[in-house]
Scaffold this motif. Structure first.
Motif, PDB file in Angstrom:
ATOM      1  N   LYS A  71      -0.020   7.027  -2.459  1.00  0.00           N
ATOM      2  CA  LYS A  71       1.069   7.423  -1.620  1.00  0.00           C
ATOM      3  C   LYS A  71       1.127   6.278  -0.659  1.00  0.00           C
ATOM      4  CE  LYS A  71       2.501  11.565  -2.479  1.00  0.00           C
ATOM      5  NZ  LYS A  71       2.688  12.675  -1.786  1.00  0.00           N
ATOM      6  N   PHE A  72       2.315   5.831  -0.206  1.00  0.00           N
ATOM      7  CA  PHE A  72       2.590   4.838   0.904  1.00  0.00           C
ATOM      8  C   PHE A  72       3.503   4.864   1.745  1.00  0.00           C
ATOM      9  CE2 PHE A  72       4.649   3.706  -3.106  1.00  0.00           C
ATOM     10  CZ  PHE A  72       5.869   3.353  -2.891  1.00  0.00           C
ATOM     11  N   THR A  73       3.561   4.316   2.968  1.00  0.00           N
ATOM     12  CA  THR A  73       4.599   4.568   4.095  1.00  0.00           C
ATOM     13  C   THR A  73       4.912   3.194   4.551  1.00  0.00           C
ATOM     14  OG1 THR A  73       4.048   6.930   4.334  1.00  0.00           O
ATOM     15  CG2 THR A  73       5.207   5.764   6.169  1.00  0.00           C
ATOM     16  N   TYR A  74       5.848   2.688   4.517  1.00  0.00           N
ATOM     17  CA  TYR A  74       6.460   1.498   5.040  1.00  0.00           C
ATOM     18  C   TYR A  74       7.170   1.746   6.735  1.00  0.00           C
ATOM     19  CZ  TYR A  74       9.018  -2.843   5.711  1.00  0.00           C
ATOM     20  OH  TYR A  74       9.533  -4.086   5.977  1.00  0.00           O
ATOM     21  N   LEU A  75       6.214   1.550   7.588  1.00  0.00           N
ATOM     22  CA  LEU A  75       6.812   2.098   8.774  1.00  0.00           C
ATOM     23  C   LEU A  75       8.040   1.314   9.306  1.00  0.00           C
ATOM     24  CD1 LEU A  75       3.163   1.827  10.342  1.00  0.00           C
ATOM     25  CD2 LEU A  75       4.305   4.002   9.606  1.00  0.00           C
ATOM     26  N   PRO A  76       8.042   0.069   9.473  1.00  0.00           N
ATOM     27  CA  PRO A  76       9.490  -0.289  10.118  1.00  0.00           C
ATOM     28  C   PRO A  76      10.934   0.550   9.489  1.00  0.00           C
ATOM     29  CG  PRO A  76       8.117  -2.399   9.108  1.00  0.00           C
ATOM     30  CD  PRO A  76       7.593  -1.074   8.508  1.00  0.00           C
ATOM     31  N   LYS A  77      10.723   1.080   8.460  1.00  0.00           N
ATOM     32  CA  LYS A  77      11.910   1.893   7.837  1.00  0.00           C
ATOM     33  C   LYS A  77      12.233   2.923   8.783  1.00  0.00           C
ATOM     34  CE  LYS A  77      15.276   2.845   5.070  1.00  0.00           C
ATOM     35  NZ  LYS A  77      16.466   2.092   5.147  1.00  0.00           N
ATOM     36  N   ILE A  78      11.264   3.484   9.613  1.00  0.00           N
ATOM     37  CA  ILE A  78      11.368   4.535  10.523  1.00  0.00           C
ATOM     38  C   ILE A  78      12.183   4.089  11.868  1.00  0.00           C
ATOM     39  CG2 ILE A  78      10.228   6.221  12.141  1.00  0.00           C
ATOM     40  CD1 ILE A  78       7.951   6.034  10.128  1.00  0.00           C
ATOM     41  N   LEU A  92      -7.166  22.117   0.129  1.00  0.00           N
ATOM     42  CA  LEU A  92      -7.370  22.499  -1.231  1.00  0.00           C
ATOM     43  C   LEU A  92      -6.110  22.049  -2.149  1.00  0.00           C
ATOM     44  CD1 LEU A  92      -8.833  26.154  -1.073  1.00  0.00           C
ATOM     45  CD2 LEU A  92     -10.089  23.852  -1.419  1.00  0.00           C
ATOM     46  N   GLN A  93      -6.141  21.653  -3.369  1.00  0.00           N
ATOM     47  CA  GLN A  93      -5.151  21.070  -4.025  1.00  0.00           C
ATOM     48  C   GLN A  93      -5.154  21.859  -5.425  1.00  0.00           C
ATOM     49  OE1 GLN A  93      -2.933  18.770  -2.987  1.00  0.00           O
ATOM     50  NE2 GLN A  93      -4.007  18.620  -1.191  1.00  0.00           N
ATOM     51  N   HIS A  94      -4.077  22.346  -6.020  1.00  0.00           N
ATOM     52  CA  HIS A  94      -3.989  23.108  -7.287  1.00  0.00           C
ATOM     53  C   HIS A  94      -4.717  22.744  -8.285  1.00  0.00           C
ATOM     54  CE1 HIS A  94      -2.338  25.995  -9.883  1.00  0.00           C
ATOM     55  NE2 HIS A  94      -1.427  25.249 -10.538  1.00  0.00           N
ATOM     56  N   CYS A  95      -5.484  23.267  -8.881  1.00  0.00           N
ATOM     57  CA  CYS A  95      -6.457  23.119  -9.970  1.00  0.00           C
ATOM     58  C   CYS A  95      -7.561  21.879  -9.524  1.00  0.00           C
ATOM     59  CB  CYS A  95      -5.724  22.448 -11.174  1.00  0.00           C
ATOM     60  SG  CYS A  95      -4.940  23.872 -12.106  1.00  0.00           S
ATOM     61  N   LEU A  96      -7.598  21.993  -8.444  1.00  0.00           N
ATOM     62  CA  LEU A  96      -8.428  20.505  -7.690  1.00  0.00           C
ATOM     63  C   LEU A  96      -8.148  19.557  -8.127  1.00  0.00           C
ATOM     64  CD1 LEU A  96     -11.965  22.695  -7.642  1.00  0.00           C
ATOM     65  CD2 LEU A  96     -10.013  22.772  -6.029  1.00  0.00           C
ATOM     66  N   VAL A  97      -6.741  19.027  -8.184  1.00  0.00           N
ATOM     67  CA  VAL A  97      -6.644  17.725  -8.505  1.00  0.00           C
ATOM     68  C   VAL A  97      -6.275  16.888  -7.110  1.00  0.00           C
ATOM     69  CG1 VAL A  97      -4.605  16.171  -9.319  1.00  0.00           C
ATOM     70  CG2 VAL A  97      -5.188  18.310 -10.492  1.00  0.00           C
ATOM     71  N   PRO A  98      -7.262  16.070  -7.039  1.00  0.00           N
ATOM     72  CA  PRO A  98      -7.527  15.257  -5.560  1.00  0.00           C
ATOM     73  C   PRO A  98      -6.066  14.904  -5.296  1.00  0.00           C
ATOM     74  CG  PRO A  98      -8.547  13.970  -7.253  1.00  0.00           C
ATOM     75  CD  PRO A  98      -7.867  15.431  -7.771  1.00  0.00           C
ATOM     76  N   HIS A  99      -5.974  14.965  -4.031  1.00  0.00           N
ATOM     77  CA  HIS A  99      -4.761  14.325  -3.049  1.00  0.00           C
ATOM     78  C   HIS A  99      -4.924  12.680  -3.393  1.00  0.00           C
ATOM     79  CE1 HIS A  99      -1.647  12.808  -0.255  1.00  0.00           C
ATOM     80  NE2 HIS A  99      -1.081  14.036  -0.547  1.00  0.00           N
ATOM     81  N   PRO A 100      -3.725  11.725  -3.637  1.00  0.00           N
ATOM     82  CA  PRO A 100      -4.072  10.494  -3.786  1.00  0.00           C
ATOM     83  C   PRO A 100      -4.314   9.815  -2.725  1.00  0.00           C
ATOM     84  CG  PRO A 100      -1.702  11.100  -4.723  1.00  0.00           C
ATOM     85  CD  PRO A 100      -2.363  12.440  -3.849  1.00  0.00           C
ATOM     86  N   LYS A 101      -4.888   8.402  -2.733  1.00  0.00           N
ATOM     87  CA  LYS A 101      -5.040   7.373  -1.550  1.00  0.00           C
ATOM     88  C   LYS A 101      -3.709   7.219  -0.895  1.00  0.00           C
ATOM     89  CE  LYS A 101      -7.826   3.903  -2.435  1.00  0.00           C
ATOM     90  NZ  LYS A 101      -8.268   2.741  -2.798  1.00  0.00           N
ATOM     91  N   MET A 102      -3.814   7.182   0.545  1.00  0.00           N
ATOM     92  CA  MET A 102      -2.507   6.998   1.171  1.00  0.00           C
ATOM     93  C   MET A 102      -2.647   5.532   2.066  1.00  0.00           C
ATOM     94  SD  MET A 102      -1.268  10.589   2.677  1.00  0.00           S
ATOM     95  CE  MET A 102      -0.009   9.868   3.769  1.00  0.00           C
ATOM     96  N   ILE A 103      -1.764   4.930   1.798  1.00  0.00           N
ATOM     97  CA  ILE A 103      -1.728   3.636   2.677  1.00  0.00           C
ATOM     98  C   ILE A 103      -0.483   3.367   3.489  1.00  0.00           C
ATOM     99  CG2 ILE A 103      -3.055   2.445   0.761  1.00  0.00           C
ATOM    100  CD1 ILE A 103      -0.504   0.657   0.193  1.00  0.00           C
ATOM    101  N   LEU A 104      -0.674   2.660   4.818  1.00  0.00           N
ATOM    102  CA  LEU A 104       0.239   2.348   5.515  1.00  0.00           C
ATOM    103  C   LEU A 104       0.721   0.822   5.347  1.00  0.00           C
ATOM    104  CD1 LEU A 104      -1.178   3.826   8.539  1.00  0.00           C
ATOM    105  CD2 LEU A 104       0.470   5.079   6.914  1.00  0.00           C
ATOM    106  N   ILE A 105       2.097   0.503   5.257  1.00  0.00           N
ATOM    107  CA  ILE A 105       2.639  -0.779   5.245  1.00  0.00           C
ATOM    108  C   ILE A 105       3.329  -1.147   6.442  1.00  0.00           C
ATOM    109  CG2 ILE A 105       3.961  -2.340   3.925  1.00  0.00           C
ATOM    110  CD1 ILE A 105       3.586  -0.259   1.387  1.00  0.00           C
ATOM    111  N   ASP A 106       3.033  -2.397   6.940  1.00  0.00           N
ATOM    112  CA  ASP A 106       3.671  -2.603   8.253  1.00  0.00           C
ATOM    113  C   ASP A 106       4.069  -4.335   8.266  1.00  0.00           C
ATOM    114  OD1 ASP A 106       4.857  -2.502  10.824  1.00  0.00           O
ATOM    115  OD2 ASP A 106       3.137  -1.732  11.863  1.00  0.00           O
TER     116      ASP A 106
END
Length: 463
Positions: free
Chosen positions: A46-53, A422-436
């Motif tokens: 998962k990723f977020t590009y902060l300047p877009k905000i 908790l996640q359904h079927c214990l599938v882990p939440h993905p890595k999250m990164i920030l882009i700036d």
């Protein structure tokens, strides 16, 4: 023959687009090489590009500025961010760089406001508009904020009892707004929104409960419809009714000076997306201006509460196609290395569509597929895209990985999906990164949260 995936896109859409382009058959998003992200951080991601905000906030401000200038509108414009769209601190930190205001919806939201005030990100000059159904803790937190000197905190009255509850806790004169209970679209299962007070009852409520109360000052009328701002007869009909209520209320309430038209600006969900934001704002300002002029009342200051529009287009998700299952002679299931139910919950809960594109292999032939998640739930799939209820992707090859990206996923998905829990079927939440971007305009990235570990999930479960 034009049989490659890039040919399909070129024949179907205007491409490249503002945020999308390809180089060497790889997808770039806001000039970011997404394959480079995958090589550095892996997938799912998962990723977020902060300047877009900031970009979207300033687009909206400019649109309102132009329309108000065009129509010689004498009121001011205030941009507010709906925290419920994404409560993450990095979102608020970026949004608050742009002289905006905050809309809250629950008790813990006020704790976020207090935290940001301690850091100097919010001051007493920022409006804090408190929406939602209010009881106990929410009332107490609102009162605490106002009692501490935040006079620009405006609780929006949602029902007849809230005013009395606020009066019991707030020790000084305070401002309030009233939310209109708008009528829902005909296709809804109910006629009127559960939120707010009915059109016909607002003026009488003010005269009965507020007009003679020297402790309470009515400043704002709040209007919002569930389907958002759309150029259709339903929206314009509800807006005109709202303006009519404002005029009637303004004639008996001189302190009323603001109209909150809520939010609901759509965001891009397809490469074929079209929406004339400037036209819509222009028409809204025109209708308010002319109606007030005809009624000989002062025009209100305009507040908006944009959540998805603020943060939605800033984020995306990347998955790898792990395997292809051929269940019959027509259906090919591309299985991703995560779950749609947990990482893009709106895709199955309300059939929301996101922009979906391959990250690589644009020079390969394409095939029609279905997309399946890792859980053992039959609803964990994604089966519709901009290509007329079908998904086309470059062909699957076991020895040459295919990566796919979902874009404009930044609003609601993490909170609805239960980020960090908790996640359904214990599938882990993905890595999250920030882009700036740094001071020189170079792209910089950092990890916000690593992929969930088994130990985190087991701890929640009590093991």
């Amino acid at each position: 023959m034009n049989t490659k995936y890039k040919d399909l896109i070129d024949q179907t859409f205007v491409f490249p687009q503002e945020e999308f382009k390809t180089e060497n058959n790889k997808l770039f998003w806001h000039d970011i090489n997404l394959m480079d992200l995958i090589e550095q951080y892996g997938s799912p991601l998962k990723f977020t590009y902060l300047p877009k905000i900031s970009e979207n906030i300033n687009k909206a401000k400019d649109w309102f500025k132009q329309s108000m200038k065009k129509h010689k509108y004498k009121g001011k414009y205030f941009y507010s961010y709906c925290t419920k769209s994404s409560h993450f601190k990095y979102v608020l930190d970026e949004a608050l760089k742009n002289d905006i205001h905050i809309e809250t919806s629950s008790a813990f939201d006020i704790d976020i406001v207090k935290n940001l005030k301690k850091e100097g990100k919010i001051t007493n000059k920022n409006f804090v508009i408190c929406n939602g159904f209010k009881r106990d803790q929410y009332i107490e937190n609102i009162a605490d904020l106002i009692n501490s000197g935040h006079n620009n905190c405006i609780p929006i009255i949602d029902n007849y009892e809230e005013l009395e509850l606020l009066q019991g806790q707030i020790k000084k004169k305070f401002k309030v707004g009233i939310r209109i209970a708008s009528e829902e679209e005909p296709k809804f299962e109910f006629y009127t929104s559960r939120l707010g007070i009915g059109y016909k009852n607002i003026v009488s409520f003010y005269e009965r409960e507020i007009a003679d109360d020297k402790k309470v000052e009515l400043k704002m009328l709040h209007f919002f419809i569930n389907t958002g701002i759309r150029d259709n007869a339903y929206y314009w009909n509800e807006l005109l009714k709202c303006i009519s209520v404002y005029i009637s209320l303004k004639k008996v309430c001189p302190t009323l000076d603001s109209l909150n038209i809520g939010g609901g600006f759509p965001i891009k969900n397809s490469l074929a997306f079209e929406f004339d934001y400037q036209y819509m704002i222009d028409e809204i300002i025109y209708q308010i201006n002319e109606s007030c002029k005809d009624a000989e009342v002062d025009v209100p200051h305009i507040f908006t509460e944009f959540g998805s529009f603020t943060v939605g287009e800033a984020s995306g998700a990347i998955y790898e196609v792990l395997y292809q299952k051929k269940q019959n002679d027509r259906e090919r299931w591309n299985m991703i290395n995560s779950s749609f139910i947990t990482t893009l919950p709106d895709s199955w809960a309300i059939n929301k569509r996101f922009i979906m594109l391959p990250i690589n292999k644009w020079n390969y032939k394409y095939e029609r597929v279905l997309l399946g998640g890792l859980t053992c739930d039959s609803d964990d799939y994604y089966n519709s895209e901009q290509h007329i209820n079908a998904i086309y992707l470059p062909i699957y090859e076991k020895d040459r990985p295919l990566y796919i990206g979902f874009f404009n996923t930044g609003a609601y998905q993490e909170t609805i999906g239960g980020f960090g829990g908790l996640q359904h079927c214990l599938v882990p939440h993905p890595k999250m990164i920030l882009i700036d971007k740094d001071a020189e305009g170079n792209i910089v990235t950092k990890v916000f949260k690593e992929q969930q570990k088994s130990s985190e999930l087991l701890s929640i479960l009590g093991y």
